[in-house]
Structures are given as structure tokens and as C-alpha cells.
Design a protein around this motif. Structure first.
Motif, PDB file in Angstrom:
ATOM      1  N   VAL A   1       0.780  -1.445   0.737  1.00  0.00           N
ATOM      2  CA  VAL A   1      -0.093  -0.056  -0.257  1.00  0.00           C
ATOM      3  C   VAL A   1       0.596   1.591   0.224  1.00  0.00           C
ATOM      4  CG1 VAL A   1      -1.479   1.448   1.540  1.00  0.00           C
ATOM      5  CG2 VAL A   1      -1.522  -0.960   1.312  1.00  0.00           C
ATOM      6  N   ARG A   2       0.296   2.665  -1.218  1.00  0.00           N
ATOM      7  CA  ARG A   2       1.355   3.798  -0.804  1.00  0.00           C
ATOM      8  C   ARG A   2       0.663   4.507  -0.456  1.00  0.00           C
ATOM      9  NH1 ARG A   2       5.321   3.290  -6.219  1.00  0.00           N
ATOM     10  NH2 ARG A   2       6.494   2.478  -4.578  1.00  0.00           N
ATOM     11  N   LYS A   3       1.330   5.501   0.181  1.00  0.00           N
ATOM     12  CA  LYS A   3       0.132   6.010   0.423  1.00  0.00           C
ATOM     13  C   LYS A   3       1.296   7.584  -0.392  1.00  0.00           C
ATOM     14  CE  LYS A   3      -1.529   7.396   4.449  1.00  0.00           C
ATOM     15  NZ  LYS A   3      -1.308   8.098   6.029  1.00  0.00           N
ATOM     16  N   TYR A   4      -0.130   8.377  -1.631  1.00  0.00           N
ATOM     17  CA  TYR A   4       0.539   9.758  -1.680  1.00  0.00           C
ATOM     18  C   TYR A   4      -0.586  10.877  -1.800  1.00  0.00           C
ATOM     19  CZ  TYR A   4       2.320   6.475  -6.146  1.00  0.00           C
ATOM     20  OH  TYR A   4       2.448   6.369  -6.436  1.00  0.00           O
ATOM     21  N   TYR A   5       0.980  11.600  -1.093  1.00  0.00           N
ATOM     22  CA  TYR A   5       0.586  12.880  -0.739  1.00  0.00           C
ATOM     23  C   TYR A   5       0.103  14.216  -1.599  1.00  0.00           C
ATOM     24  CZ  TYR A   5       2.049  10.787   3.638  1.00  0.00           C
ATOM     25  OH  TYR A   5       1.851  10.329   4.695  1.00  0.00           O
ATOM     26  N   ARG A   6      -0.437  14.879  -1.592  1.00  0.00           N
ATOM     27  CA  ARG A   6      -0.961  16.267  -2.587  1.00  0.00           C
ATOM     28  C   ARG A   6      -0.973  17.976  -1.703  1.00  0.00           C
ATOM     29  NH1 ARG A   6      -4.509  13.389  -6.488  1.00  0.00           N
ATOM     30  NH2 ARG A   6      -3.281  14.239  -8.347  1.00  0.00           N
ATOM     31  N   LEU A   7      -0.810  18.701  -2.592  1.00  0.00           N
ATOM     32  CA  LEU A   7      -1.561  19.632  -1.827  1.00  0.00           C
ATOM     33  C   LEU A   7      -3.420  19.339  -1.912  1.00  0.00           C
ATOM     34  CD1 LEU A   7       1.140  22.418  -3.015  1.00  0.00           C
ATOM     35  CD2 LEU A   7       1.053  21.003  -0.839  1.00  0.00           C
ATOM     36  N   THR A   8      -3.762  20.467  -1.222  1.00  0.00           N
ATOM     37  CA  THR A   8      -5.058  20.960  -1.138  1.00  0.00           C
ATOM     38  C   THR A   8      -5.053  21.722  -2.004  1.00  0.00           C
ATOM     39  OG1 THR A   8      -4.920  21.657   1.012  1.00  0.00           O
ATOM     40  CG2 THR A   8      -5.849  19.666   0.733  1.00  0.00           C
ATOM     41  N   GLU A   9      -6.399  22.659  -1.924  1.00  0.00           N
ATOM     42  CA  GLU A   9      -6.150  24.525  -2.438  1.00  0.00           C
ATOM     43  C   GLU A   9      -5.556  24.882  -1.501  1.00  0.00           C
ATOM     44  OE1 GLU A   9      -9.515  27.280  -3.134  1.00  0.00           O
ATOM     45  OE2 GLU A   9     -10.334  25.162  -3.187  1.00  0.00           O
ATOM     46  N   VAL A  10      -5.725  24.346  -0.030  1.00  0.00           N
ATOM     47  CA  VAL A  10      -5.599  25.176   0.928  1.00  0.00           C
ATOM     48  C   VAL A  10      -3.809  26.049   1.252  1.00  0.00           C
ATOM     49  CG1 VAL A  10      -5.603  26.282   3.778  1.00  0.00           C
ATOM     50  CG2 VAL A  10      -7.545  25.818   2.796  1.00  0.00           C
ATOM     51  N   GLY A  11      -3.927  23.854   1.401  1.00  0.00           N
ATOM     52  CA  GLY A  11      -2.469  23.731   0.957  1.00  0.00           C
ATOM     53  C   GLY A  11      -1.449  24.533   0.335  1.00  0.00           C
ATOM     54  N   THR A  12      -1.687  24.743  -1.457  1.00  0.00           N
ATOM     55  CA  THR A  12      -1.360  25.488  -2.433  1.00  0.00           C
ATOM     56  C   THR A  12      -1.184  26.899  -1.870  1.00  0.00           C
ATOM     57  OG1 THR A  12      -2.660  24.066  -4.122  1.00  0.00           O
ATOM     58  CG2 THR A  12      -1.775  26.233  -4.806  1.00  0.00           C
ATOM     59  N   LYS A  13      -2.210  27.441  -1.311  1.00  0.00           N
ATOM     60  CA  LYS A  13      -1.822  28.992  -0.693  1.00  0.00           C
ATOM     61  C   LYS A  13      -0.880  29.038  -0.225  1.00  0.00           C
ATOM     62  CE  LYS A  13      -7.409  30.004  -2.089  1.00  0.00           C
ATOM     63  NZ  LYS A  13      -8.009  30.120  -1.130  1.00  0.00           N
ATOM     64  N   VAL A  14      -0.465  28.415   1.004  1.00  0.00           N
ATOM     65  CA  VAL A  14       0.301  28.347   1.830  1.00  0.00           C
ATOM     66  C   VAL A  14       1.532  28.275   0.791  1.00  0.00           C
ATOM     67  CG1 VAL A  14       1.048  26.783   4.491  1.00  0.00           C
ATOM     68  CG2 VAL A  14      -1.700  27.816   3.897  1.00  0.00           C
ATOM     69  N   THR A  15       1.347  27.227   0.389  1.00  0.00           N
ATOM     70  CA  THR A  15       3.281  26.879  -0.077  1.00  0.00           C
ATOM     71  C   THR A  15       3.471  28.957  -0.938  1.00  0.00           C
ATOM     72  OG1 THR A  15       2.636  24.558  -0.950  1.00  0.00           O
ATOM     73  CG2 THR A  15       4.357  25.873  -2.341  1.00  0.00           C
ATOM     74  N   VAL A  16       2.606  28.830  -1.118  1.00  0.00           N
ATOM     75  CA  VAL A  16       3.232  30.370  -2.019  1.00  0.00           C
ATOM     76  C   VAL A  16       3.623  31.202  -0.753  1.00  0.00           C
ATOM     77  CG1 VAL A  16       2.074  32.337  -3.223  1.00  0.00           C
ATOM     78  CG2 VAL A  16       1.193  29.999  -3.855  1.00  0.00           C
TER      79      VAL A  16
END
Length: 112
Positions: free
Chosen positions: A73-88
Motif C-alpha cells: 500500500v502506497r500513500k500519495y500526498y498532494r496539496l489541497t487548495e489551502v495547501g497551495t495557498k500556504v505554499t505560495v
């Protein structure tokens, strides 16, 4: 050069930046990408990476997709919409920090 506390303070930003560039990644993939980009100077340990990923997930910055590959089992992580804003925001903060540190350490690099 061994990683220092300076890197530890940037771990969240490193993770967010990589996920922003790569859509989705699993933990081992993140560690390998960091090694590749830094030419083995920075090596993330599982003990540092996974607690950071879980914290970002709990904060709503990451979503998780579980994929079964054979018996694994592999867990893939991706940014949420909020995560994208925080990244910027975090990248802008880091760029400002780097610019200020460069000016303090070597004043000839100061922006005119």
C-alpha cells in the motif's frame, strides 16, 4: 556538509514546494528527490519526514490517496487548495529570508 537545524526549520516549505511541482508524491519519493536536488547534501530521514507529512495532513494542507500496488500500500500526498495557498506564502517568506541572510552574510549581494 551535514544538515543542521536550518534545514529542519525549512522542512515544511521543502515538502510543500516539492508537492507543488510534482502534483503528488509518496514519502520515499520525496526523500529521493531531496537527495537528488541537493546532490546528497541533505537527506531526509523517515523520522523527520513522516511526522511532518502527518502534521501537514492534520492541518488540512495535504490530501492523501492510498493506492495498492501488488501486495503493498502506497500513500500519495498532494496539496489541497489551502495547501497551495500556504505554499505560495511560505515560498515568499523563504525568499525574503534568503535575501536578508545573503545581505547580512555578504553585503555585496544586497539588493540595490
Amino acid at each position: 556538509m551535514k544538515p543542521s537545524n536550518l534545514y529542519k526549520g525549512s522542512l515544511t516549505t521543502i515538502i510543500l514546494k516539492l508537492l507543488n511541482e510534482n502534483d503528488k508524491m509518496y514519502g520515499y519519493e520525496i526523500t529521493q528527490k531531496v537527495k537528488q536536488i541537493t546532490k546528497n547534501e541533505l537527506q531526509l530521514t523517515e523520522g523527520a519526514l513522516y511526522p511532518a507529512l502527518h502534521k501537514l495532513e492534520a492541518q488540512g494542507l495535504l490530501g492523501v490517496e492510498v493506492v495498492k500496488i501488488g501486495n503493498r500500500v502506497r500513500k500519495y500526498y498532494r496539496l489541497t487548495e489551502v495547501g497551495t495557498k500556504v505554499t505560495v506564502k511560505k515560498l515568499a517568506e523563504l525568499e525574503s529570508y534568503i535575501r536578508n541572510m545573503r545581505a547580512l552574510v555578504n553585503p555585496k549581494f544586497r539588493d540595490e
